[in-house]
Design an enzyme around this catalytic site. Structure first.
Site, PDB file in Angstrom:
ATOM      1  N   ASP A 144       0.843  -1.194   0.000  1.00 47.03           N
ATOM      2  CA  ASP A 144       0.000   0.000   0.000  1.00 47.03           C
ATOM      3  C   ASP A 144       0.878   1.244   0.000  1.00 47.03           C
ATOM      4  O   ASP A 144       1.968   1.232  -0.582  1.00 47.03           O
ATOM      5  CB  ASP A 144      -0.943  -0.043   1.213  1.00 47.03           C
ATOM      6  N   HIS A 221      -3.878   5.833   3.207  1.00 53.00           N
ATOM      7  CA  HIS A 221      -4.527   4.597   2.758  1.00 53.00           C
ATOM      8  C   HIS A 221      -3.855   3.365   3.362  1.00 53.00           C
ATOM      9  O   HIS A 221      -4.523   2.437   3.842  1.00 53.00           O
ATOM     10  CB  HIS A 221      -4.478   4.554   1.231  1.00 53.00           C
ATOM     11  N   SER A 553     -11.025  -1.304  -1.166  1.00 57.97           N
ATOM     12  CA  SER A 553      -9.740  -1.222  -0.459  1.00 57.97           C
ATOM     13  C   SER A 553      -9.901  -1.547   1.015  1.00 57.97           C
ATOM     14  O   SER A 553      -8.995  -2.094   1.648  1.00 57.97           O
ATOM     15  CB  SER A 553      -9.155   0.188  -0.577  1.00 57.97           C
TER      16      SER A 553
END
Length: 779
Positions: A144, A221, A553
């Site tokens: 990520d 994220h 996600s």
């Protein structure tokens, strides 16, 4: 204000996905050269061989060395390099080269959820819940945007056990990241990969860009997904400005974390190049991770499996016993847009949980409605229709009539224009200097748990119409009071599939059902970098440590956390057994006992929406039977998608002497792949397929009986109808015959097969495409 509102508008545009392609067309492009499985035990020897191959298309060895970005020499063999099209074509002709492909750019698919899944930490049970009993011996790799190591989610607890002896990885230092300070017995690995990104998009100026040349996360994220999968137990979390407070933790809070920063900020979103992704897979296999969670992909058309770094890396990881889970993408609700469809990895769709944030709207002190929002304090202002400030009442930036809406709350409708994304209306309201926004849209397309730059209450079209009618009848300008929002648990029917969640069927392998499973992906509250604004926008100066995010996600790390628990509880299980346990124990009904609904419509879901169903971690711990996938299944699959005997032998880690595409394979399609779901992509006449199950239940002596829900227009016969087991790990095969009983010119029909012994229910979804009308007519 103008500066960051322009950024706000840009965010709307990038939701449509930037077209991939070569940024610099007058310079060499990054290519990946894939050579297959790694049977060389010497990494230096493999790298030397790669340089030798690359030198064949350069005038000197020095030029070849300067061209090479990565040598992949741990989990598989290959390299990435800067090549022109002629050089790439020359390498592709070499016998030992399987594929050569351009390094594409992938995009990221961007609490209460674990309670909803039955993994509550605070409970009255005498035995510890699974996530507090298992996981300390498991390492989860997160591919990520990096990590914010100071977050409480990644702290080392006093009772943490020593790092597993099988761990071969390391923490790599860099900007604002000191391994001796930031790594511990929780965060045991941290790497970053930048060569592919910078060769594609140019060198990042870290003096101006908020990114870090290190494993440290800026976009948030990666911190969010890591916290969701394996975050430590953090009690009394304040949530997002007081909303969603409680105990935060990941699915496997005792598991260890290894971070592989493969994605970097570009145009307000994360971009990951295939050269970097493949390097991360290579290191992860070497380092000794047990589970890999990767929340990225690219929209169709999809590349062939062995021209995709994610699929290549996942294949070799699975061969070495590593479970890989991907997100399916956010391109729904249209059919056929599901991403990450390889049969050796798990693909996850997104769903809701039973938490809501109701927000009262009170007009003129008496007319009251309820919407959904994340508003921390009461807001009062005048109420106005969008027609007062926007041409045609269309809440878009370009429709603003240059009238300021000071101290005004504007009512906007998604149906006017239409306004495709709520961010469009928010940008328009900010441009008009509005106080807040009431946004009316279909409830199946609303994301209530979104962090807004301007306070926004979401209502359905019915409530929006009632507010509009009140305004039309009011002799004076109404006053409206909204908020603050409340946190309510258990009163909302859940789950339902998110409207944005990418749907099947697979455009690459329609005989393998994708997605595989569904997990929470809307309004997930998890850790966040305090230096990063919750909306990522330059004009947003708020600092938070926990943030709401939505997307597949977010559903992906939920499954990764469950995989870590299963791997710890059953260390002898293969990745395919873990996938099978998750799929065959999934459920298809919501908290009101009705079929799970599909967001974006009001219909019940089918397997193209939810795969096998919604994940059930507690049931997955004891599935009874599992479908194991072996090398011959992969060989069958590769034969059917066109690879030669020699290529397959190069790709498979331990090829059998029979690793060959014999003529007998010509009548076997991937419907015979030993998968926990069954898909017949074109049924014209009678068709028989085979499945094999293994007994992994607590009782070695057990008998399973079959139950069938037949697809419409299809007769389903199973033999044998009874499976008798006398020992653990014993295998039995059964055969399923499908015969059309009605004529269709092309229609998907759905059913299921369930094996039960009174204690376990082992369920497999069945998908059949009936296309027998033209065939029978021509016959």
């Amino acid at each position: 204000m103008y500066f960051w509102v322009m950024f706000f508008t840009l965010m709307i545009k990038v939701k449509l996905y930037i077209t991939n392609g070569d940024i610099f067309q007058n310079r060499p492009t990054v290519y990946v050269v894939y050579l297959g499985a790694n049977r060389l035990k010497n990494a230096a020897l493999a790298s030397s061989h790669h340089l030798h191959l690359l030198s064949k298309v350069f005038t000197s060895k020095d030029d070849a060395e300067q061209s090479m970005l990565y040598s992949y020499n741990n989990g598989f063999l290959g390299f990435s390099a800067k090549l022109n099209s002629t050089q790439a074509a020359s390498l592709a002709k070499l016998n030992q080269v399987i594929t050569v492909f351009k390094s594409k750019s992938l995009k990221l698919h961007t609490t209460r959820s674990w309670d909803f899944l039955g993994l509550a930490v605070d409970n009255a049970r005498r035995t510890p819940p699974p996530q507090l009993a298992y996981g300390s011996d498991i390492v989860v790799g997160i591919f990520d945007t990096g990590i914010w190591p100071e977050s409480e989610s990644f702290r080392e607890t006093p009772e943490a056990k020593p790092i597993p002896s099988s761990w071969n990885g390391k923490c790599v230092g860099g900007e604002d990241f000191d391994p001796s300070v930031h790594c511990n017995r929780k965060l045991i690995g941290a790497r970053f990969y930048l060569r592919g990104f910078e060769e594609t998009y140019g060198t990042i100026d870290f003096t101006r860009d908020p990114e870090y040349r290190s494993p440290r996360d800026y976009l948030g994220h990666g911190t969010h997904t890591a916290s969701t999968a394996v975050g430590s137990v953090v009690r009394n979390v304040s949530g997002f400005f007081g909303l969603g407070r409680g105990t935060a933790r990941g699915g496997a809070p005792l598991a260890r974390l290894a971070v592989f920063k493969t994605c970097w900020g570009k145009d307000l979103e994360g971009v990951c190049t295939e050269a970097d992704i493949l390097a991360a897979f290579d290191d992860a296999i070497h380092d000794g991770v047990h589970v890999i969670s990767a929340s990225f992909g690219y929209s169709p058309p999809l590349s062939p499996f062995f021209e995709s770094s994610a699929d290549i890396g996942a294949f070799h990881a699975a061969e070495r016993g590593i479970s890989v889970v991907f997100s399916t993408g956010n391109d729904g609700p249209d059919p056929g847009v599901v991403q990450n469809v390889a049969p050796w990895a798990v693909s996850v769709a997104a769903s809701t949980v039973d938490r809501s944030f109701p927000t009262r709207i009170v007009i003129d002190g008496s007319f009251t409605l309820t919407g959904q929002s994340l508003i921390s304090q009461e807001i009062t202002g005048t109420l106005a229709l969008a027609t007062t400030y926007f041409n045609g009442g269309v809440c878009k930036w370009e429709n603003w009539m240059k009238k300021l809406a000071n101290e005004t709350i504007i009512l906007c409708f998604s149906t006017l224009g239409p306004v495709q994304f709520i961010e469009e209306a928010q940008a328009a309201a900010i441009r008009a200097n509005a106080l807040a926004l009431i946004f009316a849209a279909s409830p199946t397309r609303q994301l209530a748990e979104e962090v807004d730059m301007i306070p926004t209450v979401r209502v359905d079209i019915l409530h929006g119409t009632r507010i509009r009618n009140y305004l039309a009848r009011s002799p004076t300008v109404p006053m409206v009071k909204i908020g603050p929002s409340k946190t309510v648990i258990g009163e909302t029917t859940a789950p339902s599939v998110a409207y944005f969640s990418s749907r099947g069927p697979s455009s690459l392998s329609p005989d393998i059902l994708k997605p595989d499973i569904t997990a929470p992906g809307i309004g997930i509250l998890a850790a966040w970098p305090p230096r990063t604004p919750p909306t990522l926008l330059p004009g947003d100066h708020r600092s938070i440590e926990w943030n709401f995010q939505s997307g597949t996600s977010m559903s992906c790390p939920h499954v990764a956390g469950v995989m870590a628990l299963l791997q710890s509880a059953h260390p002898d299980w293969s990745p395919s057994a873990i996938r099978s346990a998750i799929m065959t124990t999934a459920y298809t009904r919501d908290t009101s006992y009705d079929l799970i609904l599909s967001g974006g419509s009001m219909k019940s879901t089918d397997p193209f929406d939810i795969g096998a169903g919604h994940i059930n971690p507690l049931k997955a711990m004891d599935p009874g039977l599992v479908y194991n996938t072996r090398t011959d299944d992969y060989v069958l699959f590769m034969c059917n998608i066109g690879y030669t005997d020699q290529e397959i032998k190069s790709m498979v880690l331990h090829p059998e002497p029979s690793t060959t595409c014999l003529p007998s394979h010509s009548y076997r399609t991937n419907a015979d792949f030993n998968y926990p779901s069954i898909t017949i992509p074109s049924l014209r006449l009678t068709r028989t397929i085979k499945r094999t199950v293994s007994n992994v239940g607590p009782n070695k002596n057990t008998v399973y009986f079959v139950d069938i829900i037949r697809p419409v227009g299809v007769e389903v016969l199973i033999w044998p109808r009874i499976l008798v087991f006398s020992k653990c790990q014993q295998e039995h095969s059964y055969y399923v015959t499908f015969k059309p009983t009605e004529i269709f010119s092309g229609r998907y029909v759905f059913g299921e097969i369930m094996w039960t012994n009174g204690l376990h229910r082992v369920r497999s979804p069945v998908v059949v495409f009936l296309s027998n009308a033209g065939f029978l007519a021509s016959s």
